[in-house]
Design an enzyme around this catalytic site. Structure first.
Site, PDB file in Angstrom:
ATOM      1  N   SER A  17       0.806  -1.230   0.000  1.00  0.00           N
ATOM      2  CA  SER A  17       0.000   0.000   0.000  1.00  0.00           C
ATOM      3  C   SER A  17       0.840   1.282   0.000  1.00  0.00           C
ATOM      4  O   SER A  17       0.524   2.211  -0.752  1.00  0.00           O
ATOM      5  CB  SER A  17      -0.970  -0.002   1.186  1.00  0.00           C
ATOM      6  OG  SER A  17      -1.922  -1.011   1.004  1.00  0.00           O
ATOM      7  N   LYS A  65      -9.549  -5.570  10.288  1.00  0.00           N
ATOM      8  CA  LYS A  65     -10.688  -4.982   9.568  1.00  0.00           C
ATOM      9  C   LYS A  65     -11.969  -4.989  10.408  1.00  0.00           C
ATOM     10  O   LYS A  65     -12.811  -4.111  10.257  1.00  0.00           O
ATOM     11  CB  LYS A  65     -10.913  -5.721   8.235  1.00  0.00           C
ATOM     12  CG  LYS A  65      -9.772  -5.482   7.237  1.00  0.00           C
ATOM     13  CD  LYS A  65     -10.039  -6.159   5.910  1.00  0.00           C
ATOM     14  CE  LYS A  65      -8.837  -6.029   4.990  1.00  0.00           C
ATOM     15  NZ  LYS A  65      -9.080  -6.596   3.659  1.00  0.00           N
ATOM     16  N   ASN A  86     -11.874  -1.503   5.419  1.00  0.00           N
ATOM     17  CA  ASN A  86     -10.465  -1.445   4.989  1.00  0.00           C
ATOM     18  C   ASN A  86      -9.982  -0.019   4.774  1.00  0.00           C
ATOM     19  O   ASN A  86      -8.812   0.213   4.499  1.00  0.00           O
ATOM     20  CB  ASN A  86     -10.225  -2.285   3.724  1.00  0.00           C
ATOM     21  CG  ASN A  86     -10.679  -1.569   2.463  1.00  0.00           C
ATOM     22  OD1 ASN A  86     -11.565  -0.715   2.518  1.00  0.00           O
ATOM     23  ND2 ASN A  86     -10.082  -1.897   1.340  1.00  0.00           N
ATOM     24  N   ASP A 102     -12.756  -3.240  -0.855  1.00  0.00           N
ATOM     25  CA  ASP A 102     -12.238  -4.511  -1.398  1.00  0.00           C
ATOM     26  C   ASP A 102     -13.143  -5.086  -2.492  1.00  0.00           C
ATOM     27  O   ASP A 102     -12.683  -5.426  -3.581  1.00  0.00           O
ATOM     28  CB  ASP A 102     -12.092  -5.559  -0.282  1.00  0.00           C
ATOM     29  CG  ASP A 102     -10.913  -5.269   0.626  1.00  0.00           C
ATOM     30  OD1 ASP A 102      -9.922  -4.665   0.161  1.00  0.00           O
ATOM     31  OD2 ASP A 102     -10.977  -5.661   1.811  1.00  0.00           O
ATOM     32  N   ALA A 127     -16.524 -18.937   2.636  1.00  0.00           N
ATOM     33  CA  ALA A 127     -17.640 -18.182   3.217  1.00  0.00           C
ATOM     34  C   ALA A 127     -17.162 -17.351   4.409  1.00  0.00           C
ATOM     35  O   ALA A 127     -17.934 -17.050   5.313  1.00  0.00           O
ATOM     36  CB  ALA A 127     -18.748 -19.143   3.636  1.00  0.00           C
ATOM     37  N   GLY A 129     -14.493 -13.916   5.717  1.00  0.00           N
ATOM     38  CA  GLY A 129     -14.486 -12.463   5.539  1.00  0.00           C
ATOM     39  C   GLY A 129     -14.308 -12.031   4.091  1.00  0.00           C
ATOM     40  O   GLY A 129     -14.961 -11.079   3.642  1.00  0.00           O
ATOM     41  N   ASN A 150     -18.563 -23.972   0.524  1.00  0.00           N
ATOM     42  CA  ASN A 150     -17.598 -23.885   1.617  1.00  0.00           C
ATOM     43  C   ASN A 150     -17.365 -25.251   2.244  1.00  0.00           C
ATOM     44  O   ASN A 150     -18.219 -26.143   2.192  1.00  0.00           O
ATOM     45  CB  ASN A 150     -18.110 -22.903   2.690  1.00  0.00           C
ATOM     46  CG  ASN A 150     -16.996 -22.436   3.610  1.00  0.00           C
ATOM     47  OD1 ASN A 150     -15.885 -22.204   3.143  1.00  0.00           O
ATOM     48  ND2 ASN A 150     -17.278 -22.304   4.892  1.00  0.00           N
ATOM     49  N   GLY A 236      -5.448 -11.855  -7.653  1.00  0.00           N
ATOM     50  CA  GLY A 236      -6.096 -10.676  -7.075  1.00  0.00           C
ATOM     51  C   GLY A 236      -5.262  -9.408  -7.128  1.00  0.00           C
ATOM     52  O   GLY A 236      -5.555  -8.446  -6.405  1.00  0.00           O
TER      53      GLY A 236
END
Ligand code: ATR
Length: 269
Positions: A17, A65, A86, A102, A127, A129, A150, A236
């Site tokens: 970041s 978070k 976030n 996000d 399933a 966060g 899941n 991602g």
């Protein structure tokens, strides 16, 4: 005058970041600083309050978070459905606003890649966060069906109850169909493992992605999907840049050029 920002989490040493936001600011000619703040256990509120006394906003990463969600005075709808924050922003009246960029970052990256979710059949693996964080932005795109698979079925069923009829819960190992998009939202890649999904699901699906990213663009899941012959596979990394760009926009009212940033960091990471 320099505007101060930071990322709070534990660990934060390897967070990209600071570099991403410094790159955005340099491109826009903005005068900002962006630090890393390590949050010791139980110390989130003190660290965040201390920073935000002078800072204008901060990013929050794992495992804080949920703490940031509780800390914020007022929340966006995205933060409320994700139960996680976030991005914190100090408002003009001094109150702290909590958002979650996000999921919107994920959907923005899909759009940038030319992937439409409208009417699409989507499989979300996991399933926890991360799955919860993308669900509202994904459902806002009006997919035809979202299956949440899941390891622990009850957690997927909870999300089904919360998010309504488009969402269907399944145990991971019972999934057989192909999908327009398979999203790995489990944390399995972190420990170098794969969710127990039938490999044929990936062979039959048009696209697969991991919410995790890696330096070379491959995670254990993207490699697995590619090996099964899934035609379009990505990690991602785009989501990482997009969620940062959306935080920057929230703080400063201007959207950075994420395309330039994406090219720069993919090449230099
Ligand atoms: P968080 O909510 O912090 O993201 P979590 O609640 O531990 O983390 O959720 C992580 C998700 O990854 C869960 O869906 C978890 O499955 P369970 O609900 O059955 O625990 C999933 N997960 C983690 N490691 C996994 C693995 N090795 N195989 C399959 N699923 C895994």
């Amino acid at each position: 005058m320099t505007d101060h920002y930071a990322v709070l989490g534990n660990p934060v040493a390897h967070s990209m970041s600071p570099a991403i936001h410094a790159f955005f600011a340099a491109n826009l000619g903005d005068d900002i600083s962006y630090d890393r703040l390590l949050v010791e256990e139980g110390n989130f509120d003190a660290t965040a309050s201390g920073f935000l006394a002078n800072g204008r906003g901060c990013n929050v990463t794992v495992p804080c978070k949920g703490d940031a969600f509780r800390f914020a005075d007022t929340l966006s709808e995205y933060a409320k459905t994700a139960l996680a924050v976030n991005t914190l922003k100090k408002l003009d009246d001094g109150r702290i606003y909590g958002d979650n960029t996000d999921g919107r970052g994920f959907v923005a990256d899909l759009k940038f890649k030319g992937v439409s979710l409208n009417g699409a059949r989507v499989l979300i693996l996991g399933a926890g966060g991360a799955a919860r964080g993308i669900l509202k932005p994904v459902l806002d795109e009006k997919p035809g069906e979202v299956v949440i698979a899941n390891r622990t079925l009850s957690k997927a069923q909870e999300l089904q109850k919360l998010f309504g009829s488009v969402v269907k819960a399944q145990s991971t190992e019972t999934v057989r169909d192909g999908f327009d998009l398979v999203i790995n939202a489990t944390s399995a890649s972190l420990s170098g493992s794969l969710p127990a999904i039938d490999p044929g699901v990936l062979s039959r699906s048009r696209r697969a992605c991991d919410l995790m990213y890696s330096q070379n663009g491959e995670t254990i899941f993207t490699e697995f999907a590619r090996k099964q012959g899934c035609p379009e596979v990505f990690d991602g990394f785009g989501m990482l840049i997009m969620q940062a760009a959306l935080s920057y926009e929230l703080w400063r009212g201007i959207m950075p050029d994420f395309e330039v940033a994406l090219k720069h960091f993919r090449k230099n990471s």
